[in-house]
Enzyme design. Structure first.
Site, short mmCIF file in Angstrom:
data_model
loop_
_atom_site.label_atom_id
_atom_site.label_comp_id
_atom_site.label_asym_id
_atom_site.label_seq_id
_atom_site.Cartn_x
_atom_site.Cartn_y
_atom_site.Cartn_z
CG HIS A 61 39.81 46.28 -57.10
ND1 HIS A 61 38.75 46.93 -58.03
CD2 HIS A 61 40.30 45.36 -57.74
CE1 HIS A 61 39.00 46.52 -59.00
NE2 HIS A 61 39.82 45.56 -58.98
CG HIS A 63 43.64 42.90 -58.98
ND1 HIS A 63 43.21 41.79 -58.93
CD2 HIS A 63 42.70 43.73 -59.55
CE1 HIS A 63 41.92 41.69 -59.21
NE2 HIS A 63 41.69 43.18 -59.48
CE1 TYR A 125 59.49 17.43 -56.70
CE2 TYR A 125 61.09 17.84 -58.05
CZ TYR A 125 60.53 17.79 -56.79
OH TYR A 125 61.36 17.90 -55.63
CD GLN A 129 63.02 14.15 -55.98
OE1 GLN A 129 63.27 15.30 -56.83
NE2 GLN A 129 64.17 14.01 -55.11
#
Length: 143
Positions: A61, A63, A125, A129
């Site tokens: 596989h 990744h 945040y 904001q």
């Protein structure tokens, strides 16, 4: 603060953890294929304006930690990488390796997970904001 990528009207940081496998989970990613496949996958990602930041090729596989701009769909980029890399591997290795499955090297589908920010960072945040918007309203700059 981390450096963000940018497009003409967008600042972004979109990273995804992607895992996909060869057909029938065959243990075919080794030796010369493994050495060449990393370069091929990175080149194909760059052609879709994406960047493989981390990658690891196992025998059965792959990744990847891949940054994909928001103007491209994850499925579009991963499909492109899988399809073009299968064509490349078929051209280079199909004559040399017995039981090579040709241009259908990868199994259908893949696993994808977003790599996001910590929830507390997002909450901070949002709070800041809102304060910034309030200040702009008070100054009369937000209209």
């Amino acid at each position: 603060m981390e450096e963000y990528e940018s497009l003409s009207h967008t600042k972004w940081e979109c990273k995804f953890h992607v895992v996909f496998i060869p057909k029938c989970r065959r243990r075919t990613i080794y030796g010369a294929i493994k050495r060449e496949l990393g370069t091929v996958l990175r080149t194909l990602a760059e052609q879709k304006e994406s960047r493989i930041e981390e990658g690891h090729l196992m025998v059965d596989h792959v990744h990847m930690l891949i940054a994909i701009p928001p103007k491209h769909a994850v499925a579009q980029v991963v499909g492109y990488i899988k399809g073009k890399s299968a064509i490349h591997l078929a051209r280079v290795y199909s004559e040399r390796k017995r039981n090579f499955v040709g241009q259908h090297f990868w199994a259908r589908g893949y696993f994808v997970s977003t790599v996001g920010r910590d929830e507390t960072v997002i909450r901070e945040y949002i709070k800041r904001q809102e304060e910034a918007d309030t200040q702009l309203d008070q100054l009369g700059l937000w209209r």
